[in-house]
Design a protein around this motif. Structure first.
Motif, PDB file in Angstrom:
ATOM      1  N   LEU A   1       0.835  -1.194   0.000  1.00  0.00           N
ATOM      2  CA  LEU A   1       0.000   0.000   0.000  1.00  0.00           C
ATOM      3  C   LEU A   1       0.873   1.248   0.000  1.00  0.00           C
ATOM      4  O   LEU A   1       1.872   1.331   0.723  1.00  0.00           O
ATOM      5  CB  LEU A   1      -0.901   0.006   1.241  1.00  0.00           C
ATOM      6  N   ALA A   2       0.503   2.224  -0.807  1.00  0.00           N
ATOM      7  CA  ALA A   2       1.186   3.511  -0.772  1.00  0.00           C
ATOM      8  C   ALA A   2       0.764   4.257   0.491  1.00  0.00           C
ATOM      9  O   ALA A   2      -0.394   4.158   0.925  1.00  0.00           O
ATOM     10  CB  ALA A   2       0.830   4.329  -2.007  1.00  0.00           C
ATOM     11  N   PRO A   3       1.685   4.990   1.130  1.00  0.00           N
ATOM     12  CA  PRO A   3       1.319   5.715   2.349  1.00  0.00           C
ATOM     13  C   PRO A   3       0.308   6.815   2.060  1.00  0.00           C
ATOM     14  O   PRO A   3       0.426   7.537   1.072  1.00  0.00           O
ATOM     15  CB  PRO A   3       2.662   6.292   2.819  1.00  0.00           C
ATOM     16  N   ARG A   4      -0.710   6.913   2.913  1.00  0.00           N
ATOM     17  CA  ARG A   4      -1.717   7.965   2.812  1.00  0.00           C
ATOM     18  C   ARG A   4      -1.421   8.991   3.901  1.00  0.00           C
ATOM     19  O   ARG A   4      -1.635   8.742   5.089  1.00  0.00           O
ATOM     20  CB  ARG A   4      -3.114   7.379   2.967  1.00  0.00           C
ATOM     21  N   LEU A   5      -0.928  10.138   3.491  1.00  0.00           N
ATOM     22  CA  LEU A   5      -0.417  11.120   4.442  1.00  0.00           C
ATOM     23  C   LEU A   5      -1.527  12.040   4.940  1.00  0.00           C
ATOM     24  O   LEU A   5      -2.239  12.654   4.134  1.00  0.00           O
ATOM     25  CB  LEU A   5       0.684  11.954   3.791  1.00  0.00           C
ATOM     26  N   PRO A   6      -1.675  12.169   6.260  1.00  0.00           N
ATOM     27  CA  PRO A   6      -2.630  13.146   6.806  1.00  0.00           C
ATOM     28  C   PRO A   6      -2.179  14.570   6.491  1.00  0.00           C
ATOM     29  O   PRO A   6      -1.010  14.814   6.153  1.00  0.00           O
ATOM     30  CB  PRO A   6      -2.574  12.872   8.321  1.00  0.00           C
ATOM     31  N   PRO A   7      -3.080  15.528   6.595  1.00  0.00           N
ATOM     32  CA  PRO A   7      -2.701  16.928   6.358  1.00  0.00           C
ATOM     33  C   PRO A   7      -1.567  17.361   7.285  1.00  0.00           C
ATOM     34  O   PRO A   7      -1.550  17.033   8.471  1.00  0.00           O
ATOM     35  CB  PRO A   7      -3.993  17.695   6.675  1.00  0.00           C
ATOM     36  N   GLY A   8      -0.608  18.058   6.722  1.00  0.00           N
ATOM     37  CA  GLY A   8       0.512  18.570   7.503  1.00  0.00           C
ATOM     38  C   GLY A   8       1.656  17.598   7.675  1.00  0.00           C
ATOM     39  O   GLY A   8       2.680  17.947   8.269  1.00  0.00           O
ATOM     40  N   ILE A   9       1.508  16.361   7.179  1.00  0.00           N
ATOM     41  CA  ILE A   9       2.545  15.343   7.323  1.00  0.00           C
ATOM     42  C   ILE A   9       3.237  15.144   5.974  1.00  0.00           C
ATOM     43  O   ILE A   9       2.586  15.031   4.937  1.00  0.00           O
ATOM     44  CB  ILE A   9       1.954  13.997   7.790  1.00  0.00           C
TER      45      ILE A   9
ATOM     46  N   MET B   1       6.513   2.426   7.416  1.00  0.00           N
ATOM     47  CA  MET B   1       6.593   1.079   6.862  1.00  0.00           C
ATOM     48  C   MET B   1       5.960   1.007   5.470  1.00  0.00           C
ATOM     49  O   MET B   1       6.505   0.370   4.556  1.00  0.00           O
ATOM     50  CB  MET B   1       5.921   0.086   7.807  1.00  0.00           C
ATOM     51  N   HIS B   2       4.801   1.652   5.290  1.00  0.00           N
ATOM     52  CA  HIS B   2       4.178   1.667   3.966  1.00  0.00           C
ATOM     53  C   HIS B   2       5.113   2.329   2.946  1.00  0.00           C
ATOM     54  O   HIS B   2       5.221   1.863   1.794  1.00  0.00           O
ATOM     55  CB  HIS B   2       2.847   2.403   4.001  1.00  0.00           C
ATOM     56  N   GLY B   3       5.784   3.404   3.362  1.00  0.00           N
ATOM     57  CA  GLY B   3       6.721   4.061   2.456  1.00  0.00           C
ATOM     58  C   GLY B   3       7.891   3.170   2.102  1.00  0.00           C
ATOM     59  O   GLY B   3       8.291   3.072   0.931  1.00  0.00           O
ATOM     60  N   LEU B   4       8.469   2.492   3.099  1.00  0.00           N
ATOM     61  CA  LEU B   4       9.586   1.582   2.844  1.00  0.00           C
ATOM     62  C   LEU B   4       9.167   0.435   1.930  1.00  0.00           C
ATOM     63  O   LEU B   4       9.888   0.058   1.002  1.00  0.00           O
ATOM     64  CB  LEU B   4      10.129   1.037   4.162  1.00  0.00           C
ATOM     65  N   HIS B   5       7.983  -0.142   2.190  1.00  0.00           N
ATOM     66  CA  HIS B   5       7.499  -1.262   1.374  1.00  0.00           C
ATOM     67  C   HIS B   5       7.272  -0.834  -0.080  1.00  0.00           C
ATOM     68  O   HIS B   5       7.696  -1.526  -1.019  1.00  0.00           O
ATOM     69  CB  HIS B   5       6.191  -1.803   1.942  1.00  0.00           C
ATOM     70  N   ALA B   6       6.575   0.296  -0.276  1.00  0.00           N
ATOM     71  CA  ALA B   6       6.261   0.745  -1.636  1.00  0.00           C
ATOM     72  C   ALA B   6       7.539   1.060  -2.404  1.00  0.00           C
ATOM     73  O   ALA B   6       7.668   0.704  -3.584  1.00  0.00           O
ATOM     74  CB  ALA B   6       5.334   1.962  -1.582  1.00  0.00           C
ATOM     75  N   ASP B   7       8.486   1.715  -1.749  1.00  0.00           N
ATOM     76  CA  ASP B   7       9.738   2.065  -2.419  1.00  0.00           C
ATOM     77  C   ASP B   7      10.538   0.818  -2.774  1.00  0.00           C
ATOM     78  O   ASP B   7      11.100   0.708  -3.873  1.00  0.00           O
ATOM     79  CB  ASP B   7      10.581   2.976  -1.522  1.00  0.00           C
ATOM     80  N   ALA B   8      10.622  -0.139  -1.836  1.00  0.00           N
ATOM     81  CA  ALA B   8      11.384  -1.363  -2.086  1.00  0.00           C
ATOM     82  C   ALA B   8      10.759  -2.164  -3.226  1.00  0.00           C
ATOM     83  O   ALA B   8      11.462  -2.699  -4.096  1.00  0.00           O
ATOM     84  CB  ALA B   8      11.456  -2.203  -0.821  1.00  0.00           C
ATOM     85  N   HIS B   9       9.433  -2.240  -3.239  1.00  0.00           N
ATOM     86  CA  HIS B   9       8.740  -2.952  -4.321  1.00  0.00           C
ATOM     87  C   HIS B   9       9.013  -2.286  -5.666  1.00  0.00           C
ATOM     88  O   HIS B   9       9.235  -2.969  -6.686  1.00  0.00           O
ATOM     89  CB  HIS B   9       7.242  -2.990  -4.020  1.00  0.00           C
ATOM     90  N   ALA B  10       9.012  -0.955  -5.699  1.00  0.00           N
ATOM     91  CA  ALA B  10       9.283  -0.233  -6.940  1.00  0.00           C
ATOM     92  C   ALA B  10      10.714  -0.479  -7.432  1.00  0.00           C
ATOM     93  O   ALA B  10      10.972  -0.396  -8.641  1.00  0.00           O
ATOM     94  CB  ALA B  10       9.051   1.265  -6.731  1.00  0.00           C
ATOM     95  N   ARG B  11      11.616  -0.786  -6.525  1.00  0.00           N
ATOM     96  CA  ARG B  11      12.997  -1.101  -6.908  1.00  0.00           C
ATOM     97  C   ARG B  11      13.196  -2.588  -7.207  1.00  0.00           C
ATOM     98  O   ARG B  11      14.321  -3.043  -7.379  1.00  0.00           O
ATOM     99  CB  ARG B  11      13.956  -0.649  -5.803  1.00  0.00           C
ATOM    100  N   GLY B  12      12.127  -3.356  -7.215  1.00  0.00           N
ATOM    101  CA  GLY B  12      12.206  -4.749  -7.618  1.00  0.00           C
ATOM    102  C   GLY B  12      12.344  -5.742  -6.495  1.00  0.00           C
ATOM    103  O   GLY B  12      12.570  -6.930  -6.746  1.00  0.00           O
ATOM    104  N   ARG B  13      12.181  -5.327  -5.235  1.00  0.00           N
ATOM    105  CA  ARG B  13      12.275  -6.262  -4.114  1.00  0.00           C
ATOM    106  C   ARG B  13      10.923  -6.957  -3.919  1.00  0.00           C
ATOM    107  O   ARG B  13       9.867  -6.327  -4.028  1.00  0.00           O
ATOM    108  CB  ARG B  13      12.686  -5.557  -2.826  1.00  0.00           C
TER     109      ARG B  13
END
Length: 256
Positions: free
Chosen positions: A117-125, A210-222
């Protein structure tokens, strides 16, 4: 993917991450046949930093005497051997005979990165990808104690020590509140240094990291993420779908 396969990826990633620390910091390494031992000789270093990784019980048995002499020479009063696979009776018998004692356990965990899942950022984050680890190490020191980041001396400023290392920091109004890093080798992303500022817990910021790390790693082929869970982080990783791979019991040898 089986638990055994995930555990093997976790062990291999940890070993490579420790080797990176030894090449780019004060962490010391002693290599023997089938064994790599790491030490951080420092008044602030705790037993977590003093770690022995082994390939099989026979190699472990043959290494324990020279490793004890090495740790004592460095002035390290206690060191640990995580037993793998979890509960291996042959390795436990070797360690018990040599005077080690079972203490705490660290849970190994793994997650296939099928549809992260891509991270869903609250306002101001905001979610950032810094080129250094200054904020990451500062947050880890606040969350877990300064003695837990001593192995990363020199990593705070300047470029990251490896092109396989990727950091994520969550900020609010410019203030760093949560963080983590992914150390990626082959198809595997090893997750380390996840921390949340003590004043910002229970806001879901760790999950954003964690969502950010997962999405980025998946995009790099992990295709898989692995980690060792602290007691504090265990519930978060379970909610994210991580599979429990069993407890790695730390068998500790203490001087005297």
């Amino acid at each position: 993917m089986t638990d055994a396969e995930l555990t093997a990826r976790l062990r291999g990633n940890i070993l490579d991450f420790k080797l990176l620390q030894a090449r780019h910091g004060p962490l010391r390494m002693r290599e023997l046949p089938g064994v790599r031992a790491f030490a951080l000789p420092s008044p602030l270093a705790n037993v977590f930093q003093q770690q022995v990784l082994y390939e099989n019980p026979q190699a472990l048995a043959e290494s324990l005497a020279p490793l004890e002499a090495w740790y004592r020479e460095l002035g390290v009063p206690a060191w640990r051997v995580p037993v793998l696979p979890p509960g291996d009776p042959a390795a436990e018998a070797v360690l018990r005979h040599a005077g080690h004692r079972a203490e705490d356990a660290i849970t190994g965990m793994g997650l296939p990165l099928t549809h992260p899942l891509a991270p869903r950022l609250p306002p101001g984050i905001t979610l950032e990808h810094p080129d250094d680890l200054d904020a990451v190490l500062e947050l880890n020191g606040l969350a877990y104690g300064r003695d837990n980041v001593g192995a990363y001396t020199g990593w705070r400023t300047g470029p990251l020590p490896s092109t396989h290392l990727h950091a994520v920091v969550v900020r609010e109004a410019g203030r760093a509140l949560a963080c983590g890093v992914s150390f990626e080798q082959g198809d595997t992303a090893g997750i380390y240094l996840v921390a949340t500022h003590p004043d910002a817990r229970r806001r879901g910021l760790g999950a954003l990291v964690m969502h950010g790390l997962h999405a980025d790693a998946h995009a790099r082929g992990r295709s898989v993420a692995v980690l060792q869970a602290s007691v504090m982080g265990l519930g978060l990783y379970q909610r994210l779908g991580y599979r429990d791979l069993g407890g790695w019991t730390n068998w500790v040898r203490r001087a005297g």
